[in-house]
Scaffold this motif. Sequence first.
Motif, mmCIF file in Angstrom:
data_model
loop_
_atom_site.group_PDB
_atom_site.id
_atom_site.type_symbol
_atom_site.label_atom_id
_atom_site.label_comp_id
_atom_site.label_asym_id
_atom_site.label_seq_id
_atom_site.Cartn_x
_atom_site.Cartn_y
_atom_site.Cartn_z
ATOM 1 N N ILE A 105 0.857 -1.181 0.000
ATOM 2 C CA ILE A 105 0.000 0.000 0.000
ATOM 3 C C ILE A 105 0.891 1.227 0.000
ATOM 4 C CG2 ILE A 105 -1.670 1.363 1.317
ATOM 5 C CD1 ILE A 105 -2.947 -1.230 2.233
ATOM 6 N N VAL A 106 0.856 1.989 -1.099
ATOM 7 C CA VAL A 106 1.710 3.168 -1.223
ATOM 8 C C VAL A 106 0.919 4.444 -1.526
ATOM 9 C CG1 VAL A 106 3.795 1.875 -1.809
ATOM 10 C CG2 VAL A 106 2.277 2.670 -3.641
ATOM 11 N N ILE A 107 -0.397 4.369 -1.537
ATOM 12 C CA ILE A 107 -1.168 5.600 -1.735
ATOM 13 C C ILE A 107 -0.904 6.575 -0.590
ATOM 14 C CG2 ILE A 107 -3.313 4.827 -0.629
ATOM 15 C CD1 ILE A 107 -4.746 6.362 -3.017
ATOM 16 N N ASP A 108 -0.570 6.044 0.584
ATOM 17 C CA ASP A 108 -0.220 6.905 1.710
ATOM 18 C C ASP A 108 1.091 7.643 1.457
ATOM 19 O OD1 ASP A 108 0.897 4.299 1.844
ATOM 20 O OD2 ASP A 108 1.222 4.446 3.999
ATOM 21 N N GLU A 109 2.035 6.991 0.776
ATOM 22 C CA GLU A 109 3.283 7.665 0.404
ATOM 23 C C GLU A 109 3.017 8.789 -0.596
ATOM 24 O OE1 GLU A 109 5.171 4.577 2.633
ATOM 25 O OE2 GLU A 109 3.570 4.398 1.183
ATOM 26 N N VAL A 110 2.109 8.554 -1.526
ATOM 27 C CA VAL A 110 1.780 9.603 -2.495
ATOM 28 C C VAL A 110 1.207 10.813 -1.773
ATOM 29 C CG1 VAL A 110 0.345 10.213 -4.488
ATOM 30 C CG2 VAL A 110 1.438 7.960 -4.392
ATOM 31 N N ALA A 111 0.254 10.587 -0.883
ATOM 32 C CA ALA A 111 -0.354 11.695 -0.145
ATOM 33 C C ALA A 111 0.697 12.437 0.682
ATOM 34 C CB ALA A 111 -1.480 11.187 0.752
ATOM 35 N N GLY A 112 1.508 11.706 1.422
ATOM 36 C CA GLY A 112 2.530 12.334 2.256
ATOM 37 C C GLY A 112 3.593 13.051 1.452
ATOM 38 N N GLN A 113 4.023 12.441 0.356
ATOM 39 C CA GLN A 113 5.039 13.066 -0.491
ATOM 40 C C GLN A 113 4.504 14.352 -1.109
ATOM 41 O OE1 GLN A 113 8.556 11.863 -1.277
ATOM 42 N NE2 GLN A 113 8.267 14.052 -1.445
ATOM 43 N N TRP A 114 3.244 14.339 -1.512
ATOM 44 C CA TRP A 114 2.666 15.553 -2.084
ATOM 45 C C TRP A 114 2.504 16.642 -1.033
ATOM 46 C CZ3 TRP A 114 -1.507 13.708 -6.118
ATOM 47 C CH2 TRP A 114 -0.848 13.117 -7.202
ATOM 48 N N VAL A 115 2.194 16.270 0.206
ATOM 49 C CA VAL A 115 2.162 17.266 1.280
ATOM 50 C C VAL A 115 3.547 17.901 1.404
ATOM 51 C CG1 VAL A 115 1.994 17.576 3.789
ATOM 52 C CG2 VAL A 115 0.223 16.291 2.568
ATOM 53 N N ALA A 116 4.591 17.082 1.397
ATOM 54 C CA ALA A 116 5.960 17.614 1.483
ATOM 55 C C ALA A 116 6.263 18.543 0.311
ATOM 56 C CB ALA A 116 6.969 16.474 1.547
ATOM 57 N N LEU A 117 5.814 18.196 -0.878
ATOM 58 C CA LEU A 117 6.055 19.023 -2.063
ATOM 59 C C LEU A 117 5.306 20.355 -2.018
ATOM 60 C CD1 LEU A 117 5.968 16.550 -5.089
ATOM 61 C CD2 LEU A 117 7.913 17.892 -4.273
ATOM 62 N N LEU A 118 4.192 20.383 -1.288
ATOM 63 C CA LEU A 118 3.422 21.621 -1.206
ATOM 64 C C LEU A 118 4.246 22.771 -0.619
ATOM 65 C CD1 LEU A 118 -0.103 20.402 -0.025
ATOM 66 C CD2 LEU A 118 0.544 21.256 -2.296
ATOM 67 N N PHE A 119 5.163 22.460 0.271
ATOM 68 C CA PHE A 119 5.945 23.504 0.927
ATOM 69 C C PHE A 119 6.847 24.252 -0.058
ATOM 70 C CE2 PHE A 119 4.290 21.164 4.410
ATOM 71 C CZ PHE A 119 4.281 22.010 5.508
ATOM 72 N N PRO A 120 7.745 23.567 -0.786
ATOM 73 C CA PRO A 120 8.538 24.332 -1.761
ATOM 74 C C PRO A 120 7.673 24.873 -2.900
ATOM 75 C CG PRO A 120 9.058 21.987 -1.920
ATOM 76 C CD PRO A 120 8.176 22.174 -0.712
ATOM 77 N N ALA A 121 6.640 24.139 -3.302
ATOM 78 C CA ALA A 121 5.765 24.625 -4.378
ATOM 79 C C ALA A 121 5.085 25.922 -3.963
ATOM 80 C CB ALA A 121 4.725 23.564 -4.735
ATOM 81 N N PHE A 122 4.675 26.018 -2.702
ATOM 82 C CA PHE A 122 4.077 27.258 -2.217
ATOM 83 C C PHE A 122 5.083 28.402 -2.273
ATOM 84 C CE2 PHE A 122 3.279 30.368 1.134
ATOM 85 C CZ PHE A 122 2.019 30.811 0.752
ATOM 86 N N GLY A 123 6.324 28.106 -1.929
ATOM 87 C CA GLY A 123 7.363 29.136 -1.991
ATOM 88 C C GLY A 123 7.503 29.703 -3.392
ATOM 89 N N PHE A 124 7.531 28.840 -4.393
ATOM 90 C CA PHE A 124 7.621 29.317 -5.777
ATOM 91 C C PHE A 124 6.348 30.044 -6.193
ATOM 92 C CE2 PHE A 124 10.894 25.963 -5.992
ATOM 93 C CZ PHE A 124 11.946 26.742 -6.473
ATOM 94 N N TRP A 125 5.208 29.476 -5.851
ATOM 95 C CA TRP A 125 3.919 30.074 -6.221
ATOM 96 C C TRP A 125 3.749 31.457 -5.616
ATOM 97 C CZ3 TRP A 125 -0.604 30.803 -3.077
ATOM 98 C CH2 TRP A 125 -1.752 31.154 -3.799
ATOM 99 N N SER A 126 4.139 31.603 -4.347
ATOM 100 C CA SER A 126 3.981 32.893 -3.674
ATOM 101 C C SER A 126 4.872 33.974 -4.288
ATOM 102 C CB SER A 126 4.257 32.755 -2.177
ATOM 103 O OG SER A 126 5.624 32.484 -1.947
ATOM 104 N N ARG A 127 5.858 33.559 -5.052
ATOM 105 C CA ARG A 127 6.748 34.505 -5.728
ATOM 106 C C ARG A 127 6.438 34.599 -7.224
ATOM 107 N NH1 ARG A 127 8.890 32.482 -1.454
ATOM 108 N NH2 ARG A 127 10.298 33.634 -0.114
ATOM 109 N N GLY A 128 5.300 34.027 -7.621
ATOM 110 C CA GLY A 128 4.890 34.077 -9.022
ATOM 111 C C GLY A 128 5.697 33.181 -9.934
ATOM 112 N N LEU A 129 6.307 32.146 -9.385
ATOM 113 C CA LEU A 129 7.182 31.260 -10.162
ATOM 114 C C LEU A 129 6.639 29.835 -10.260
ATOM 115 C CD1 LEU A 129 10.564 32.350 -8.562
ATOM 116 C CD2 LEU A 129 9.664 33.043 -10.783
ATOM 117 N N SER A 130 5.347 29.659 -10.268
ATOM 118 C CA SER A 130 4.807 28.302 -10.178
ATOM 119 C C SER A 130 4.947 27.534 -11.475
ATOM 120 C CB SER A 130 3.346 28.345 -9.733
ATOM 121 O OG SER A 130 2.874 27.051 -9.499
ATOM 122 N N THR A 131 4.149 27.809 -12.476
ATOM 123 C CA THR A 131 4.160 26.990 -13.688
ATOM 124 C C THR A 131 5.286 27.401 -14.612
ATOM 125 O OG1 THR A 131 2.549 28.454 -14.688
ATOM 126 C CG2 THR A 131 1.694 26.475 -13.649
ATOM 127 N N GLY A 132 5.864 26.405 -15.256
ATOM 128 C CA GLY A 132 6.863 26.643 -16.281
ATOM 129 C C GLY A 132 8.225 27.078 -15.781
#
Length: 169
Positions: free
Chosen positions: A71-98
């Motif tokens: 069962i690894v769907i829990d790893e996907v959920a947890g890994q994506w939570v971890a990714l939200l932190f740096p992704a938010f940093g880029f998004w908050s600076r207008g650097l999200s997509t591309g």
Amino acid sequence: MLRAINTVGYVGLLKPAPGTWGSLVAVLVGWAIEHWLGFIPLVIATVAVTALGFWSVRAQLGDSSDDPSEIVIDEVAGQWVALLFPAFGFWSRGLSTGVELHMVWPGAVAAFICFRLFDIWKPWLVGRADRRHDATGVMLDDLWAGVFAGVVTIILAALYHAVFLGMMQ
């Protein structure tokens, strides 16, 4: 159907270390979502996979105290939570997509490594959730590991930018 969902398309059947394989697939897919679609779609995907995981893990395990390694769907959920932190940093600076790969890969790699460390080490709330020995605990330990990994990733990024880049100026 539950097995396909919980093993994330049978990735959880890969040996050795199915949790690491699940996390690797998760970080690659999560990074792709954030890179091509943006931060908000990653948030939506994280909420959706978390809700799906709570439902599907409970449906498969019932009242069992098992936490099968496949069962690894829990790893996907947890890994994506971890990714939200740096992704938010880029998004908050207008650097999200591309954003060019050389700018974002350190955040994704750090989130992956930190998540795996917290998921294996299981400190504090991660271990407490794991010791529940139920379907909810299967999901919660990885979600807590994701939160801790995300926080450490941001701390590492701050140190890198403050110390290393500060010394180069």
